[in-house]
Design an enzyme around this catalytic site. Structure first.
Site, PDB file in Angstrom:
ATOM      1  N   HIS A  61       0.800  -1.230   0.000  1.00  0.00           N
ATOM      2  CA  HIS A  61       0.000   0.000   0.000  1.00  0.00           C
ATOM      3  C   HIS A  61       0.828   1.275   0.000  1.00  0.00           C
ATOM      4  O   HIS A  61       0.351   2.334  -0.414  1.00  0.00           O
ATOM      5  CB  HIS A  61      -0.921   0.023   1.230  1.00  0.00           C
ATOM      6  CG  HIS A  61      -1.914  -1.082   1.250  1.00  0.00           C
ATOM      7  ND1 HIS A  61      -3.083  -1.056   0.516  1.00  0.00           N
ATOM      8  CD2 HIS A  61      -1.916  -2.281   1.900  1.00  0.00           C
ATOM      9  CE1 HIS A  61      -3.757  -2.175   0.726  1.00  0.00           C
ATOM     10  NE2 HIS A  61      -3.064  -2.936   1.546  1.00  0.00           N
ATOM     11  N   GLU A 128      -7.569  -3.982  -3.529  1.00  0.00           N
ATOM     12  CA  GLU A 128      -7.931  -4.741  -2.332  1.00  0.00           C
ATOM     13  C   GLU A 128      -9.262  -4.197  -1.826  1.00  0.00           C
ATOM     14  O   GLU A 128      -9.323  -3.292  -1.016  1.00  0.00           O
ATOM     15  CB  GLU A 128      -6.860  -4.660  -1.245  1.00  0.00           C
ATOM     16  CG  GLU A 128      -7.119  -5.689  -0.154  1.00  0.00           C
ATOM     17  CD  GLU A 128      -6.148  -5.640   1.017  1.00  0.00           C
ATOM     18  OE1 GLU A 128      -6.265  -6.533   1.881  1.00  0.00           O
ATOM     19  OE2 GLU A 128      -5.318  -4.723   1.099  1.00  0.00           O
ATOM     20  N   HIS A 194     -10.655 -10.783   3.489  1.00  0.00           N
ATOM     21  CA  HIS A 194     -11.565 -10.082   4.414  1.00  0.00           C
ATOM     22  C   HIS A 194     -12.957 -10.718   4.349  1.00  0.00           C
ATOM     23  O   HIS A 194     -13.946 -10.082   4.005  1.00  0.00           O
ATOM     24  CB  HIS A 194     -11.595  -8.584   4.099  1.00  0.00           C
ATOM     25  CG  HIS A 194     -10.262  -7.936   4.348  1.00  0.00           C
ATOM     26  ND1 HIS A 194      -9.816  -7.641   5.620  1.00  0.00           N
ATOM     27  CD2 HIS A 194      -9.277  -7.575   3.502  1.00  0.00           C
ATOM     28  CE1 HIS A 194      -8.588  -7.111   5.533  1.00  0.00           C
ATOM     29  NE2 HIS A 194      -8.244  -7.071   4.262  1.00  0.00           N
ATOM     30  N   GLY A 219      -7.683 -11.673   8.532  1.00  0.00           N
ATOM     31  CA  GLY A 219      -8.864 -11.174   7.831  1.00  0.00           C
ATOM     32  C   GLY A 219      -9.682 -12.269   7.175  1.00  0.00           C
ATOM     33  O   GLY A 219     -10.274 -12.073   6.114  1.00  0.00           O
ATOM     34  N   ASP A 247       6.281 -11.187   9.033  1.00  0.00           N
ATOM     35  CA  ASP A 247       6.953 -10.154   9.835  1.00  0.00           C
ATOM     36  C   ASP A 247       7.080 -10.545  11.300  1.00  0.00           C
ATOM     37  O   ASP A 247       7.654  -9.807  12.101  1.00  0.00           O
ATOM     38  CB  ASP A 247       6.230  -8.812   9.711  1.00  0.00           C
ATOM     39  CG  ASP A 247       4.788  -8.837  10.218  1.00  0.00           C
ATOM     40  OD1 ASP A 247       4.269  -9.936  10.527  1.00  0.00           O
ATOM     41  OD2 ASP A 247       4.170  -7.755  10.299  1.00  0.00           O
ATOM     42  N   GLY A 248       6.520 -11.720  11.670  1.00  0.00           N
ATOM     43  CA  GLY A 248       6.566 -12.141  13.061  1.00  0.00           C
ATOM     44  C   GLY A 248       5.457 -11.556  13.916  1.00  0.00           C
ATOM     45  O   GLY A 248       5.320 -11.919  15.086  1.00  0.00           O
ATOM     46  N   HIS A 249       4.636 -10.673  13.340  1.00  0.00           N
ATOM     47  CA  HIS A 249       3.492 -10.092  14.056  1.00  0.00           C
ATOM     48  C   HIS A 249       2.169 -10.654  13.535  1.00  0.00           C
ATOM     49  O   HIS A 249       1.265 -10.934  14.314  1.00  0.00           O
ATOM     50  CB  HIS A 249       3.475  -8.561  13.902  1.00  0.00           C
ATOM     51  CG  HIS A 249       4.664  -7.878  14.484  1.00  0.00           C
ATOM     52  ND1 HIS A 249       4.820  -7.670  15.843  1.00  0.00           N
ATOM     53  CD2 HIS A 249       5.780  -7.384  13.895  1.00  0.00           C
ATOM     54  CE1 HIS A 249       5.977  -7.059  16.064  1.00  0.00           C
ATOM     55  NE2 HIS A 249       6.581  -6.875  14.905  1.00  0.00           N
ATOM     56  N   ASP A 273       2.208  -6.258   2.508  1.00  0.00           N
ATOM     57  CA  ASP A 273       1.048  -5.471   2.956  1.00  0.00           C
ATOM     58  C   ASP A 273       1.544  -4.193   3.648  1.00  0.00           C
ATOM     59  O   ASP A 273       0.925  -3.691   4.575  1.00  0.00           O
ATOM     60  CB  ASP A 273       0.166  -6.299   3.903  1.00  0.00           C
ATOM     61  CG  ASP A 273      -1.248  -5.728   4.061  1.00  0.00           C
ATOM     62  OD1 ASP A 273      -1.613  -4.798   3.312  1.00  0.00           O
ATOM     63  OD2 ASP A 273      -1.975  -6.205   4.958  1.00  0.00           O
ATOM     64  N   ALA A 307      -2.753  -3.056  11.197  1.00  0.00           N
ATOM     65  CA  ALA A 307      -3.135  -2.193  10.067  1.00  0.00           C
ATOM     66  C   ALA A 307      -2.032  -2.258   9.023  1.00  0.00           C
ATOM     67  O   ALA A 307      -1.179  -1.379   8.938  1.00  0.00           O
ATOM     68  CB  ALA A 307      -3.338  -0.762  10.551  1.00  0.00           C
TER      69      ALA A 307
END
Length: 382
Positions: A61, A128, A194, A219, A247-249, A273, A307
């Site tokens: 994005h 998206e 989503h 999502g 990313d590990g998150h 993302d 986010a």
């Protein structure tokens, strides 16, 4: 004049080879050979280094404090140039769910300017949304959600000079089946995202032609032993690609490993993302109409929901190797060839093969990025 890259290891289309020499001819890849074919040729010496295809980010994005939804040509170029520092040489600028009017403007702007950016190459647009489901809204704005509209997609294609490459929707929405069939006929890849769809609803969408699951696990309806949901479909259905944010998150390494084992590493697509805070200090930013705080390496809404990310694709490659869930060759494939294949642009990018544009990266054996080349020219050095 032809030149040759010398390096320890080359991640070629069909194999890993080296040490040896890779020819660069008129901005395109030539042949690989173990010995230098032309003693008088120019040699670019990367002794001890690895040469891999330029990475391909099919879901991004923003970067460097700019967002695709800013509707700003200069911002688009800043993102494009900034991505070279991430090892990315091709990308799909990705929109967010928004008003039809703003989406019209954004796709028109990208369609008119995608060949003018000076960094990573724009290979098309990823829409998206806005055809999603509230339950798994993530950081998408529910006030713009609606059922899939073929008329809207036709308009976006027209405004963008036919540069829409990929569109995501929730398969349980009314009219999804007809929409998917239309998009696929128009050579637009349909992704599922989503969504609170059942396994059967996701399966029906895939049978109609949908072929990517967006940021798998995030999502979407989860895996339950009596209702496998979207996650089960992403793992089990044949001939689909599954995106993942490493990313590990967003996803535990063990869950990422399970997906890769089920889906196969040839069909797992690493994406970022990434939002506008990528490449920026921690602090306060925007994602569409929502304020976002970036702290401890994660981007979150005020509600605490993730986010997007601030992940750089070169770091996703490094992460999965460090987590012990992929070899360097597999990690590089999941961030270059697999994404390109997922949206049918692998004839243009994502691989080192004779005749393809010489877009490549130089890595150390611990996968740190040393340099990024576009069309055989060094455009970024760490």
């Amino acid at each position: 004049m032809n030149k040759f890259i010398f390096a320890e290891k080359f991640f070629l289309e069909a194999m890993v080879a080296g040490p040896g020499f890779l020819e660069i001819r008129d901005g395109k890849f030539g042949a690989f050979s173990k010995n230098l074919p032309n003693e008088s040729a120019e040699i670019i010496d990367y002794t001890g280094k690895w040469i891999a295809p330029g990475l391909v980010d099919t879901h991004i994005h923003g970067f460097k404090n700019h967002d695709i939804m800013d509707h700003d040509v200069e911002g688009l170029n800043v993102i494009s140039e900034g991505l070279l520092s991430c090892g990315v040489t091709s990308f799909l600028p990705t929109t967010l769910t928004s008003s039809t009017e703003l989406l019209n403007q954004v796709v028109e702007m990208i369609g008119a300017n995608f060949t003018k950016v000076k960094g990573a190459k724009i290979k098309g647009i990823f829409l998206e949304g806005p055809f999603f489901t509230e339950k798994h809204k993530g950081a998408q704005n529910t006030k713009y959600f609606g059922d899939p509209s073929i008329d809207k997609l036709k308009k976006w294609q027209e405004l963008s000079n036919h540069s829409i490459k990929k569109i995501a929707l929730a398969p349980e929405r009314k009219g999804a089946a007809e929409f998917i069939e239309y998009a696929v006929r128009e050579e637009i890849t349909v992704a599922l995202a989503h969504s609170d769809a059942t396994y059967e609803e996701a399966k029906q969408a895939v049978e109609k032609g949908a072929s990517i699951f967006v940021h798998t696990f995030n999502g979407m309806s989860g895996l339950h032993h009596r209702e496998p949901g979207m996650v089960g479909a992403a793992m089990n259905l044949k001939d689909v690609f599954a995106e993942i944010i490493c990313d590990g998150h967003h996803v535990h390494p063990a869950a990422a490993n399970i997906l890769m084992n089920c889906r196969g590493r040839k069909k797992t697509v690493m994406v970022t993302d990434c939002m506008m805070a990528g490449g920026m200090p921690e602090g306060h930013y925007q994602l569409g109409e929502f304020p976002v705080e970036v702290k401890n390496g994660a981007a979150r809404l005020e509600s605490g929901s993730l986010a997007g990310s601030i992940l750089q694709l070169k770091d996703a490659v490094k992460n999965v190797v460090e987590w012990g869930i992929a070899t360097p060759a597999e990690a590089i494939y999941m961030a270059s060839t697999a994404p390109a294949k997922s949206v049918q642009i692998d004839d243009e990018c994502g691989k080192i093969a004779e005749g393809c544009a010489a877009d490549f990266i130089v890595l150390t054996p611990v996968l740190d990025l040393t340099a990024t080349y576009l069309d055989g020219v060094c455009r970024y050095q760490a």
